[in-house]
Scaffold this active site. Sequence first.
Site, PDB file in Angstrom:
ATOM      1  N   LYS A  52       0.898  -1.138   0.169  1.00  0.00           N
ATOM      2  CA  LYS A  52       0.019  -0.002  -0.110  1.00  0.00           C
ATOM      3  C   LYS A  52       0.864   1.317   0.101  1.00  0.00           C
ATOM      4  O   LYS A  52       0.278   2.539  -0.437  1.00  0.00           O
ATOM      5  CB  LYS A  52      -0.947  -0.006   1.378  1.00  0.00           C
ATOM      6  CG  LYS A  52      -1.968  -1.093   1.008  1.00  0.00           C
ATOM      7  CD  LYS A  52      -3.038  -0.520   0.110  1.00  0.00           C
ATOM      8  CE  LYS A  52      -4.327  -1.772  -0.013  1.00  0.00           C
ATOM      9  NZ  LYS A  52      -5.081  -1.436  -1.024  1.00  0.00           N
TER      10      LYS A  52
ATOM     11  N   GLU B 108      -9.531   6.176   2.787  1.00  0.00           N
ATOM     12  CA  GLU B 108     -10.337   5.227   3.475  1.00  0.00           C
ATOM     13  C   GLU B 108      -9.600   3.927   3.560  1.00  0.00           C
ATOM     14  O   GLU B 108      -8.427   3.751   3.227  1.00  0.00           O
ATOM     15  CB  GLU B 108     -11.388   4.894   2.384  1.00  0.00           C
ATOM     16  CG  GLU B 108     -11.203   3.667   1.434  1.00  0.00           C
ATOM     17  CD  GLU B 108     -10.128   4.016   0.482  1.00  0.00           C
ATOM     18  OE1 GLU B 108      -9.296   3.119   0.090  1.00  0.00           O
ATOM     19  OE2 GLU B 108     -10.081   5.253  -0.087  1.00  0.00           O
TER      20      GLU B 108
ATOM     21  N   SER C  63       1.447  -9.823  -0.911  1.00  0.00           N
ATOM     22  CA  SER C  63       1.166  -8.327  -0.884  1.00  0.00           C
ATOM     23  C   SER C  63       1.345  -7.658   0.534  1.00  0.00           C
ATOM     24  O   SER C  63       1.453  -6.492   0.787  1.00  0.00           O
ATOM     25  CB  SER C  63      -0.373  -8.028  -1.450  1.00  0.00           C
ATOM     26  OG  SER C  63      -1.453  -8.671  -0.609  1.00  0.00           O
TER      27      SER C  63
END
Length: 393
Positions: free
Chosen positions: A90, A112, A377
């Site tokens: 991220k 968010e 991830s």
Amino acid sequence: MAAEASTSPGRFGPYGGRYVPETLVPALDELDAEFRRAWSDPVFREEFENLSAHYVGRPTPLTECRRLSQETGLQVSVKREDLCHTGAHKINNALGQCLLARSMGKDRIIAETGAGQHGVATATVCALFGMKCEVYMGEEDCARQELNVFRMKLLGAKVIPVSSGTKTLKDALNEAMRDWVTNVRDTHYVIGTAAGPHPYPTMVREFQAVIGREARQQYVNRHGKLPDVGVACVGGGSNAIGFFHAFISDSTRLIGVEAGGLGIPSGQHAAPLSAGEPGVLHGSFSYMLQDEEGQVLATHSVSAGLDYPGVGAEHSHLKDMGRVEYMAVTDDEALTAFKELARLEGLIPAFESAHAFAALWKNGLIEPGAHVLVNMSGRGDKDMERAAQLFGY
């Protein structure tokens, strides 16, 4: 094979576009122009790449999984996005978007988050740049991701619990959109996935495409060939599109794994590509979970980061093209993979990533002996308390 076949800006075939209030159109135009300018600016790219190397920790390594390979009958390698600063992919996108916001003179950042990793990544970059940060997070996700809520607060962000709807990622995104409409002059909305209105799907993909570029080169350098199969989990789809993008024109078979929850027949899942229909959600036309009247359906997944009824527009196009195969695995299958990866390799994946690994145990899905590259991830630190409850530890 080109992923973006449509010549219309912001479209992937028929998918994508902008379905937003008129108030947001100038802000999206500004963001689109600034992104295109910055991404072609050597000075911007140099700062992005310098911070990626010396702050985020890129390039992330490729790990060969010998015991997992013996267990599954496959030749498994793993791209280690779990080793990025903050513990997941991220931060690649958060860094890029906050650099853009700074160049546009916007010092208030909103985001968010579902599993909390995007919120943590955004709060981290805001702390680095001295920006104000506010993060919307569903009450349900706040409860199951308490560690990440604390991390965001420690980093100086304000966490705003969302009590509407299902109290999960969809509802957090709704509230963040409402905030942006109201405060668009001084605020940039860092959308955390490859969904939303143009230019977000393209922009997020470009910031995340470093995953696939690195993985492809690392794999070829080590094995002298491309992987036979590439696997990634898909919620909104940012890690997967970043990973897949480098392989689209190659022969590598690509598999995206969605959250099957309690099983597709139960209706308790979050798998729009496997069981949804095209519709408009959060400013974009893409596959989504909806009823006969077009109302958004509730979702379920053990993974907060995959608990979303829509998906990025480019994934919808890749599905229709047949270039990527999308499938779903259940909560139980993902949790089994979570335990097995820890036992066999000493790697503890995020619940999201565990869905991708679960595909390795699907009978008949991947040919025995195939060389498989899995994108891990994120790491499972954030999920340990929930995992302990589920496993009875």
